[in-house]
Motif scaffolding. Structure first.
Motif, mmCIF file in Angstrom:
data_model
loop_
_atom_site.group_PDB
_atom_site.id
_atom_site.type_symbol
_atom_site.label_atom_id
_atom_site.label_comp_id
_atom_site.label_asym_id
_atom_site.label_seq_id
_atom_site.Cartn_x
_atom_site.Cartn_y
_atom_site.Cartn_z
ATOM 1 N N ASN A 52 2.525 11.295 7.528
ATOM 2 C CA ASN A 52 2.005 11.718 6.229
ATOM 3 C C ASN A 52 1.499 10.520 5.419
ATOM 4 O O ASN A 52 0.456 10.584 4.763
ATOM 5 C CB ASN A 52 3.085 12.462 5.449
ATOM 6 N N GLN A 53 2.233 9.404 5.481
ATOM 7 C CA GLN A 53 1.800 8.191 4.779
ATOM 8 C C GLN A 53 0.481 7.679 5.344
ATOM 9 O O GLN A 53 -0.395 7.230 4.596
ATOM 10 C CB GLN A 53 2.879 7.115 4.894
ATOM 11 N N LEU B 227 -2.921 7.069 3.259
ATOM 12 C CA LEU B 227 -3.600 5.780 3.267
ATOM 13 C C LEU B 227 -5.057 5.934 3.699
ATOM 14 O O LEU B 227 -5.956 5.287 3.151
ATOM 15 C CB LEU B 227 -2.882 4.799 4.207
ATOM 16 N N ALA B 228 -5.279 6.814 4.677
ATOM 17 C CA ALA B 228 -6.657 7.046 5.146
ATOM 18 C C ALA B 228 -7.493 7.667 4.035
ATOM 19 O O ALA B 228 -8.665 7.329 3.852
ATOM 20 C CB ALA B 228 -6.641 7.947 6.369
ATOM 21 N N GLU B 229 -6.890 8.582 3.274
ATOM 22 C CA GLU B 229 -7.606 9.223 2.162
ATOM 23 C C GLU B 229 -7.935 8.195 1.072
ATOM 24 O O GLU B 229 -9.015 8.237 0.470
ATOM 25 C CB GLU B 229 -6.764 10.355 1.575
ATOM 26 N N ILE C 195 13.028 12.200 13.789
ATOM 27 C CA ILE C 195 11.955 13.184 13.598
ATOM 28 C C ILE C 195 11.369 13.060 12.201
ATOM 29 O O ILE C 195 10.153 12.984 12.019
ATOM 30 C CB ILE C 195 12.494 14.618 13.805
ATOM 31 N N ILE C 196 12.236 13.037 11.195
ATOM 32 C CA ILE C 196 11.778 13.005 9.805
ATOM 33 C C ILE C 196 11.072 11.687 9.498
ATOM 34 O O ILE C 196 10.073 11.659 8.777
ATOM 35 C CB ILE C 196 12.959 13.269 8.847
ATOM 36 N N ASP C 197 11.563 10.574 10.059
ATOM 37 C CA ASP C 197 10.887 9.282 9.866
ATOM 38 C C ASP C 197 9.471 9.325 10.437
ATOM 39 O O ASP C 197 8.523 8.798 9.835
ATOM 40 C CB ASP C 197 11.685 8.157 10.532
ATOM 41 N N GLN D 166 0.831 -1.210 0.000
ATOM 42 C CA GLN D 166 0.000 0.000 0.000
ATOM 43 C C GLN D 166 0.863 1.258 0.000
ATOM 44 O O GLN D 166 0.546 2.239 -0.690
ATOM 45 C CB GLN D 166 -0.925 -0.004 1.225
ATOM 46 N N LEU D 167 1.962 1.231 0.748
ATOM 47 C CA LEU D 167 2.870 2.384 0.773
ATOM 48 C C LEU D 167 3.491 2.605 -0.603
ATOM 49 O O LEU D 167 3.637 3.747 -1.054
ATOM 50 C CB LEU D 167 3.968 2.180 1.824
ATOM 51 N N GLU D 168 3.863 1.518 -1.268
ATOM 52 C CA GLU D 168 4.435 1.648 -2.610
ATOM 53 C C GLU D 168 3.421 2.192 -3.603
ATOM 54 O O GLU D 168 3.786 2.850 -4.583
ATOM 55 C CB GLU D 168 4.967 0.296 -3.096
ATOM 56 N N LEU D 169 2.137 1.916 -3.368
ATOM 57 C CA LEU D 169 1.084 2.346 -4.287
ATOM 58 C C LEU D 169 0.620 3.779 -4.032
ATOM 59 O O LEU D 169 -0.156 4.326 -4.827
ATOM 60 C CB LEU D 169 -0.118 1.403 -4.176
#
Length: 351
Positions: A341-342, A346-348, A333-335, A92-95
């Motif tokens: 954000n991911q 995914l929720a959207e 922090i950035i991770d 899902q992250l890749e998509l």
């Protein structure tokens, strides 16, 4: 569940790209094919791994009817079922839709906000923090414009950062950074609150932004050094004004030719960023609430020196490792910002 027809479309496209590149195409086409191939390859590999896991699980379940294989199947099935949600999440992250600017170099701009000399000193601390972070990641960090104060602080600095996925990692740094500490200029030992503004823009090439020569005004002027010293006796500084937007960029290095290059580079990046903000605004009415929206007026982070604490207000993250953070240790922090954000994306997608 991820629709199977969507996965099949991606794999078919990947196979087409592989075949087309193997057959050989013209020079103009090969670059476009190679770019798309490199983008789709990680997705195709994740799909293959996901499908293999599903196949192994189906095979293991079919073995339950075989008395000789039942014990082995009962051992494998829980392991495969446990691995499946992780594989599906990774897919899902890749998509997720990719930000076209993520792979670009970045222009970093830092300016002091409220707090006078202390704000300028803090701006200098942020500059060194990002320099160390870039060094740790193997990026090239080049300061292309810098104005300093007599106390060693920063009035304004513009830097160019080049390397792998620079904008993808740095884009969450845009906003107001607040510091709470006892300034070196304070004799009474009182804690002051100051701020500096950070802007991270994806570097734009001429192919990204076409600037009409008739829409800019270029002025030359005499440059001066820190505190008005080391006055330049030639009109080498360059100011470029983009008339339609009113954007103004000044570069005051020694070479007028180099100043024109720097000013145009910064102007292109700012115009590109404006266009990205316009498009993002059309896509999402609540863009201002999103992490990494680039809202320069948003207070994103507080650095509390007496407590050794850093707080990122967008995701309610607090870390008590301020010394390491100021030394460039920003990955945690950035991770966390990237993961947040991911999760939003995914929720959207699931709506």
């Amino acid at each position: 569940m991820i629709p199977e027809e969507r996965l099949e479309q991606i794999l078919q496209r990947f196979q087409y790209l592989e075949a087309a590149m193997a057959e050989g195409v013209s020079g103009s086409e090969i670059a476009d094919l190679a770019r798309e191939y490199s983008e789709i390859k990680p997705v195709a590999e994740q799909i293959t791994a996901y499908r293999l896991l599903l196949s192994d699980l189906a095979e293991a379940k079919s073995m339950l009817d075989d008395p000789d294989m039942k014990e082995l199947a009962e051992e494998e099935i829980p392991q495969l079922e446990a691995a499946l949600p992780k594989a599906e999440h990774a897919l899902q992250l890749e998509l997720l839709p990719k930000d076209a600017a993520d792979t670009k170099p970045a222009m970093l701009e830092i300016r002091p906000g409220t707090g006078g000399d202390e704000a300028a000193l803090f701006a200098g601390d942020l500059l060194r923090m990002y320099q160390r972070y870039a060094e740790a990641r193997g990026w090239k960090f080049e300061i292309i414009e810098e104005q300093s104060t007599e106390l060693g602080g920063i009035k304004e600095v513009v830097a160019h950062i080049k390397g792998e996925n620079v904008f993808a990692r740095m884009k969450y740094e845009s906003g107001v950074h607040r510091v709470q500490r006892v300034p070196v200029t304070e004799s009474g030992g009182r804690i002051h609150t100051s701020a500096a503004t950070v802007a991270v823009l994806p570097e734009a090439q001429e192919v990204d932004i076409q600037i009409d020569p008739g829409e800019i005004r270029i002025d030359t002027m005499r440059a001066s050094g820190s505190g008005g010293q080391h006055v330049n006796t030639t009109d080498s500084a360059v100011r470029i004004t983009h008339i339609p937007t009113g954007l103004m960029v000044v570069s005051a290095e020694k070479s007028q030719h180099r100043n024109r290059e720097i000013a145009m580079q910064v102007l292109r990046s700012r115009l590109y960023d404006l266009e990205r903000q316009r498009i993002d605004g059309e896509r999402s009415a609540d863009r201002a609430s999103q992490v990494g929206s680039g809202d320069r007026s948003e207070r994103i982070r507080t650095y509390n020196f007496p407590q050794g604490r850093m707080s990122d207000h967008r995701i309610n993250l607090t870390l008590y490792k301020l010394d390491q953070i100021m030394a460039g240790d920003l990955d945690e922090i950035i991770d966390a910002l990237t993961a947040d954000n991911q999760a939003r994306l995914l929720a959207e997608m699931g709506q």
